[in-house]
Motif scaffolding. Structure first.
Motif, PDB file in Angstrom:
ATOM      1  N   SER A  87       3.794  15.196   2.375  1.00  0.00           N
ATOM      2  CA  SER A  87       4.529  14.865   1.156  1.00  0.00           C
ATOM      3  C   SER A  87       4.899  13.387   1.102  1.00  0.00           C
ATOM      4  O   SER A  87       4.956  12.791   0.020  1.00  0.00           O
ATOM      5  CB  SER A  87       5.797  15.719   1.046  1.00  0.00           C
ATOM      6  OG  SER A  87       6.705  15.429   2.086  1.00  0.00           O
ATOM      7  N   MET A  88       5.149  12.763   2.268  1.00  0.00           N
ATOM      8  CA  MET A  88       5.485  11.339   2.301  1.00  0.00           C
ATOM      9  C   MET A  88       4.464  10.537   3.107  1.00  0.00           C
ATOM     10  O   MET A  88       3.874   9.586   2.607  1.00  0.00           O
ATOM     11  CB  MET A  88       6.898  11.149   2.892  1.00  0.00           C
ATOM     12  CG  MET A  88       8.004  11.714   2.020  1.00  0.00           C
ATOM     13  SD  MET A  88       9.643  11.620   2.792  1.00  0.00           S
ATOM     14  CE  MET A  88       9.884   9.841   2.894  1.00  0.00           C
ATOM     15  N   GLY A 133       1.751   6.416  -0.222  1.00  0.00           N
ATOM     16  CA  GLY A 133       2.478   7.157   0.797  1.00  0.00           C
ATOM     17  C   GLY A 133       3.481   6.297   1.544  1.00  0.00           C
ATOM     18  O   GLY A 133       3.499   5.070   1.445  1.00  0.00           O
ATOM     19  N   ALA A 134       4.336   6.968   2.313  1.00  0.00           N
ATOM     20  CA  ALA A 134       5.338   6.272   3.125  1.00  0.00           C
ATOM     21  C   ALA A 134       4.731   5.827   4.446  1.00  0.00           C
ATOM     22  O   ALA A 134       3.853   6.498   4.999  1.00  0.00           O
ATOM     23  CB  ALA A 134       6.538   7.179   3.378  1.00  0.00           C
ATOM     24  N   ASN A 155       0.793  -1.222   0.000  1.00  0.00           N
ATOM     25  CA  ASN A 155       0.000   0.000   0.000  1.00  0.00           C
ATOM     26  C   ASN A 155       0.829   1.277   0.000  1.00  0.00           C
ATOM     27  O   ASN A 155       0.323   2.347   0.297  1.00  0.00           O
ATOM     28  CB  ASN A 155      -0.933   0.010   1.219  1.00  0.00           C
ATOM     29  CG  ASN A 155      -1.915  -1.137   1.200  1.00  0.00           C
ATOM     30  OD1 ASN A 155      -2.504  -1.428   0.163  1.00  0.00           O
ATOM     31  ND2 ASN A 155      -2.081  -1.805   2.326  1.00  0.00           N
ATOM     32  N   GLY A 156       2.101   1.149  -0.302  1.00  0.00           N
ATOM     33  CA  GLY A 156       2.961   2.326  -0.291  1.00  0.00           C
ATOM     34  C   GLY A 156       4.412   1.912  -0.268  1.00  0.00           C
ATOM     35  O   GLY A 156       4.832   1.007  -0.999  1.00  0.00           O
ATOM     36  N   TYR A 157       5.190   2.569   0.577  1.00  0.00           N
ATOM     37  CA  TYR A 157       6.603   2.226   0.647  1.00  0.00           C
ATOM     38  C   TYR A 157       7.164   2.570   2.022  1.00  0.00           C
ATOM     39  O   TYR A 157       6.555   3.302   2.802  1.00  0.00           O
ATOM     40  CB  TYR A 157       7.391   2.947  -0.437  1.00  0.00           C
ATOM     41  CG  TYR A 157       7.506   4.454  -0.260  1.00  0.00           C
ATOM     42  CD1 TYR A 157       8.635   5.032   0.313  1.00  0.00           C
ATOM     43  CD2 TYR A 157       6.478   5.309  -0.678  1.00  0.00           C
ATOM     44  CE1 TYR A 157       8.744   6.402   0.470  1.00  0.00           C
ATOM     45  CE2 TYR A 157       6.575   6.679  -0.525  1.00  0.00           C
ATOM     46  CZ  TYR A 157       7.711   7.222   0.045  1.00  0.00           C
ATOM     47  OH  TYR A 157       7.814   8.587   0.200  1.00  0.00           O
ATOM     48  N   ASP A 158       8.324   2.002   2.303  1.00  0.00           N
ATOM     49  CA  ASP A 158       9.077   2.304   3.516  1.00  0.00           C
ATOM     50  C   ASP A 158      10.327   3.074   3.129  1.00  0.00           C
ATOM     51  O   ASP A 158      11.060   2.656   2.211  1.00  0.00           O
ATOM     52  CB  ASP A 158       9.483   1.012   4.232  1.00  0.00           C
ATOM     53  CG  ASP A 158       8.672   0.769   5.490  1.00  0.00           C
ATOM     54  OD1 ASP A 158       7.789   1.591   5.789  1.00  0.00           O
ATOM     55  OD2 ASP A 158       8.934  -0.223   6.173  1.00  0.00           O
TER      56      ASP A 158
END
Length: 388
Positions: free
Chosen positions: A292-293, A306-307, A265-268
């Motif tokens: 922003s993240m 999102g992050a 669902n996003g990123y790390d």
């Protein structure tokens, strides 16, 4: 009424001056921020307290509007809106907890303000925290220095505030005269890059070989651990891990670098550690940049991309025989990540960032100054790597 207006006319500009000087990006000027509580305590009304808090915070974060405009490629008005929104929690807390009562009542309320602005959830946007100056005023004191400055800040809002201010001024002058040097870790090298927005976005083999060349150069000059900035490697994949492992095979060097790990669902946003034996994810960022993240509302709107915020996870990690306190970009602007890490007595602070979007501003300089202050407070070596 006229007296109140006159006091506001004096206190707000002073708050702006304190915020501007304290958060100029020079570590030795951080103690200027400690005079903000004195101004807040002298505010004659709740509205005045809100205006004083706004003046201080907006001056301290003055690099934000242009930075937001550059990051999102939008006009300055969007940056200004973000700037005002970022100040809202800081201003609201100082307005809500203001009291006309003096003595212990005001002291207790300011202690609560320090805690609320330093710890999650409000501490997520708790920039410009006066306690950051503890390392400049009390270098090497560790937690006792933090406690001493906390007591001093609380004292500033009481009747003995002017006397406390004089004492802090004396400590500041002594600190400026003696200087505060960055404590280095032997054999560790932070590499600063000037690759702009392309870092992490240019995922070509040529870019990776350029980064490997930087590592080899640092290793050739005696570095056993080389640190590269946030996002340096782009997306962390098995193919990329194999490339770096093969290039470092036989080299007596460990690389710590920023990267991104794609999730469902996003990123790390992460730090990875690589040597000739392979690579691994070393650290998951606890607090990515809000909006922003990190976009927590995505879970309710069904959006993705999102992050992830790992909040209180992995405050220290071990690499190359050392226990380090890792900090990525935004985590260097708020209070709680570094304090959480220091509870575990790390051997070093490793700080990485990607500040291409702050060109012309002082955000990266503030990050460096803050890290230097924490390093001085706890007597812990500091390794920094930034891209600009």
């Amino acid at each position: 009424m006229r007296r109140e207006v006159m006091m506001i006319a004096v206190l707000v500009p002073l708050a702006v001056v304190v915020g501007t000087i304290g958060w100029s990006g020079q570590a030795l000027l951080l103690p200027a921020a400690t005079f903000f509580p004195l101004l807040w305590a002298r505010s004659p009304t709740r509205i005045a307290a809100a205006l004083v808090a706004a003046g201080y915070f907006l001056a301290a974060s003055r690099g934000l509007p242009s930075g937001v405009a550059q990051f999102f490629a939008v006009d300055l008005w969007a940056g200004l809106s973000f700037w005002v929104a970022a100040a809202s929690s800081f201003v609201a807390v100082h307005a809500a907890l203001w009291t006309a009562r003096s003595g212990s009542a005001k002291a207790r309320r300011y202690l609560l303000i320090l805690a609320l602005n330093g710890l999650p959830p409000l501490g997520i946007t708790g920039w410009a925290h006066p306690l950051t100056a503890a390392g400049i005023l009390f270098p090497g004191w560790g937690w006792w220095g933090l406690l001493a400055l906390t007591a001093g800040l609380i004292g500033l809002v009481t009747r003995i505030g002017p006397a406390i201010a004089i004492t802090l001024s004396g400590l500041w002058l002594w600190s400026a005269a003696s200087g505060t040097n960055q404590i280095l870790l032997e054999g560790w090298r932070g590499v600063d890059l000037e690759m702009g927005a392309s870092l992490g976005r240019d995922r070509s083999l040529e870019r990776q070989r350029h980064l490997i060349a930087f590592v080899r150069e640092a290793a050739g000059s005696g570095a056993a651990v080389v640190v590269l900035p946030e996002s340096a490697l782009g997306f962390w994949t098995p193919t990329l891990e194999r490339l770096w492992r093969e290039e470092l095979l036989g080299a007596d060097v460990t690389v710590i670098a920023g990267a991104a790990v794609i999730e469902a669902n996003g990123y790390d946003n992460v730090m990875v550690a690589i040597d000739g034996g392979g690579g691994r994810v070393l650290y998951h960022e606890r607090m990515p940049v809000p909006v922003s993240m990190w976009r927590p509302w995505e879970r309710w709107t069904g959006e993705t991309g999102g992050a992830r915020a790992n909040l209180l996870a992995n405050p220290v990690v071990e690499v190359a025989g050392r226990k380090i306190a890792p900090l990525i970009c935004y985590e260097q602007l708020v209070l709680w990540p570094i304090l959480q890490s220091m509870l575990y007595r790390p051997d070093a602070i490793v700080l990485i960032g990607n500040g291409w979007w702050t060109t012309g501003g002082n955000i990266v300089a503030i990050q460096r100054a803050s890290a230097k202050a924490w390093s001085a407070l706890f007597g812990v070596p500091l390794v920094i790597s930034f891209n600009s």
